[in-house]
Scaffold this motif. Structure first.
Motif, PDB file in Angstrom:
ATOM      1  N   ASP A 155       0.895  -1.154  -0.057  1.00  0.00           N
ATOM      2  CA  ASP A 155      -0.041   0.061  -0.005  1.00  0.00           C
ATOM      3  C   ASP A 155       0.808   1.206   0.058  1.00  0.00           C
ATOM      4  O   ASP A 155       0.398   2.295  -0.278  1.00  0.00           O
ATOM      5  N   THR A 156       2.041   1.100   0.214  1.00  0.00           N
ATOM      6  CA  THR A 156       3.098   2.479   0.278  1.00  0.00           C
ATOM      7  C   THR A 156       4.488   1.893  -0.623  1.00  0.00           C
ATOM      8  O   THR A 156       4.725   1.090   0.004  1.00  0.00           O
ATOM      9  N   ALA A 157       4.685   3.022  -1.323  1.00  0.00           N
ATOM     10  CA  ALA A 157       5.784   2.540  -1.882  1.00  0.00           C
ATOM     11  C   ALA A 157       6.973   3.539  -1.464  1.00  0.00           C
ATOM     12  O   ALA A 157       6.856   4.730  -1.275  1.00  0.00           O
ATOM     13  N   GLY A 158       8.373   2.973  -1.409  1.00  0.00           N
ATOM     14  CA  GLY A 158       9.169   3.812  -0.894  1.00  0.00           C
ATOM     15  C   GLY A 158      10.285   3.114  -0.134  1.00  0.00           C
ATOM     16  O   GLY A 158      10.531   1.669  -0.046  1.00  0.00           O
ATOM     17  N   ILE A 159      11.202   3.320   0.701  1.00  0.00           N
ATOM     18  CA  ILE A 159      12.043   2.676   1.584  1.00  0.00           C
ATOM     19  C   ILE A 159      11.762   3.398   3.069  1.00  0.00           C
ATOM     20  O   ILE A 159      11.247   4.702   3.166  1.00  0.00           O
ATOM     21  N   ARG A 160      12.109   2.516   4.035  1.00  0.00           N
ATOM     22  CA  ARG A 160      12.396   2.995   5.381  1.00  0.00           C
ATOM     23  C   ARG A 160      13.866   3.021   5.693  1.00  0.00           C
ATOM     24  O   ARG A 160      14.450   2.129   5.522  1.00  0.00           O
ATOM     25  N   MET A 161      14.206   4.066   6.406  1.00  0.00           N
ATOM     26  CA  MET A 161      15.614   4.257   6.777  1.00  0.00           C
ATOM     27  C   MET A 161      15.886   4.564   8.147  1.00  0.00           C
ATOM     28  O   MET A 161      15.077   5.502   8.725  1.00  0.00           O
ATOM     29  N   VAL A 162      16.775   3.960   8.773  1.00  0.00           N
ATOM     30  CA  VAL A 162      17.106   4.277  10.011  1.00  0.00           C
ATOM     31  C   VAL A 162      18.526   4.595  10.008  1.00  0.00           C
ATOM     32  O   VAL A 162      19.466   3.855   9.520  1.00  0.00           O
TER      33      VAL A 162
END
Length: 377
Positions: free
Chosen positions: A140-147
């Motif tokens: 449902d969400t496009a992109g990346i998660r960054m930490v």
């Protein structure tokens, strides 16, 4: 008669009932004041108060943090299709985490040179999220998660990260914040260098240091295993934290297991499950300044297409490839070599307490350590 303590010699040397009564009354008043004063300073001391100091420091070298990048899609459609062809049952799968770790920057002599070199030596990536391979039901969400996190600490992107969308050049300027807390009796923190694999399963599995989030997830999983007889597949299920017992993952098709796991999740969310997870006595955090720009620019699309085609080998991008929906340009760098240091320090030490006790003893009744030996004599 020879003691230097006030009051008592006057009572002993007084002649007449009136004088003796007067000095007895004065001495009793002084002792009462002394008792109240001692109670007040003792109450303050045993609260173990701390002061918080904030300092802005400069260092010519700062260790670069680890950067964890996760695709927002937990599954790939190609993997689902391959599994279906092999007639394998697709279980719930945790999102994979890619970690890019760097060590140190070079030394810089001036602020302008430092910022310039940081921008050049920071982390630069072009990421293809391959949105065409997303699974419709979960994408449902496009992109990346960054930490960004210390290299010795386990990342938890769902709780700590930021979301970065495709079609942009995202620049992230970092500032380091070092936090120091006081252990018992001034606080309730734990030393991160002390291994405690029964409290934090991630320390055993990944050789990382203690973190509050890791401890809380271990506590949650322990409660699921103990109460449901199975483990939440989103978290590690084996280790000393769970008594080295081997359990299977809870199945969503098993109503009893699924309901039990859901109940534990609700109790945990409402903080009705007691978890002994204190803060770490020393921690490093990173504040982020995020800026966005259109990428790729209209005049650079052809050049970028050529460069990416050379690097991607058999996955050559077509000229009409949808850049805006799939590509992310990411830059991570230190904004400056100044860092913030936040420390707890005891505001009322044992020596301060002893000094105050001696002061009130001398103020109210003229008592000192020498007076003790006078009484002994």
């Amino acid at each position: 008669e020879k003691t230097t303590a006030h009051g008592v010699p006057h009572i002993d040397q007084s002649r007449g009932v009136v004088k003796r009564t007067f000095w007895s009354f004065i001495t009793a008043m002084m002792i009462s004041g002394l008792g109240y004063n001692l109670f007040s300073i003792s109450k303050l001391y045993f609260r173990y108060p701390v002061d918080v100091t904030v300092r802005l420091l400069h260092q010519s070298e700062l260790k670069f943090p680890a950067v964890t990048v996760c695709n927002m899609s937990p599954l790939k459609q190609s993997a689902v299709d391959a599994a279906a062809k092999q007639t394998q049952v697709l279980s719930r799968k945790k999102r994979a985490t890619g970690i890019y770790s760097f060590t140190k920057y070079g030394e810089n002599t001036t602020t302008e040179a430092a910022l310039h070199d940081v921008l050049l030596l920071g982390l630069h990536m072009i990421i293809n999220i391959d949105q065409d391979d997303y699974v419709k039901e979960v994408g449902d969400t496009a992109g990346i998660r960054m930490v960004t996190h210390p290299q010795t600490r386990m990342p938890f992107p769902e709780d700590e990260g930021i979301t970065i969308s495709p079609g942009h050049s995202t620049s992230i300027g970092l500032r380091q914040v070092q936090i120091g807390r006081e252990p018992h009796p001034y606080g309730n923190c734990t030393l991160p260098e002390l291994k405690n694999i029964t409290r934090n399963v991630y320390e055993e599995l990944y050789n990382v240091q203690y973190s509050t989030t890791g401890c809380q997830r271990t506590c949650y999983q322990r409660n699921v295993i103990e109460n449901c007889g199975c483990g939440d597949p989103y978290y590690p299920m084996h280790g000393a934290a769970y008594g080295n017992t081997k359990v299977l993952a809870c199945q969503s098709s098993n109503t009893t297991q699924d309901d039990c796991k859901y109940n534990i999740q609700q109790l945990f969310a409402l903080k009705q499950i007691g978890c002994d997870c204190p803060d770490s006595c020393s921690d490093t955090m990173y504040t982020m300044e995020v800026s966005l720009g259109q990428w790729p620019s209209n005049v650079q699309k052809d050049t970028i297409f050529t460069k990416l085609s050379e690097k991607m080998g058999d996955r050559i991008l077509s000229p009409d490839y949808d850049y805006e929906s799939n590509l992310i340009k990411l830059e991570v760098y230190y904004e400056e070599f100044n860092f913030e240091q936040i420390d707890e320090r005891p505001s009322y030490t044992t020596w301060s307490y002893m000094s105050d006790v001696g002061g009130v003893l001398g103020l109210w009744i003229g008592f000192s350590l020498m007076t003790v030996f006078e009484f002994i004599e």
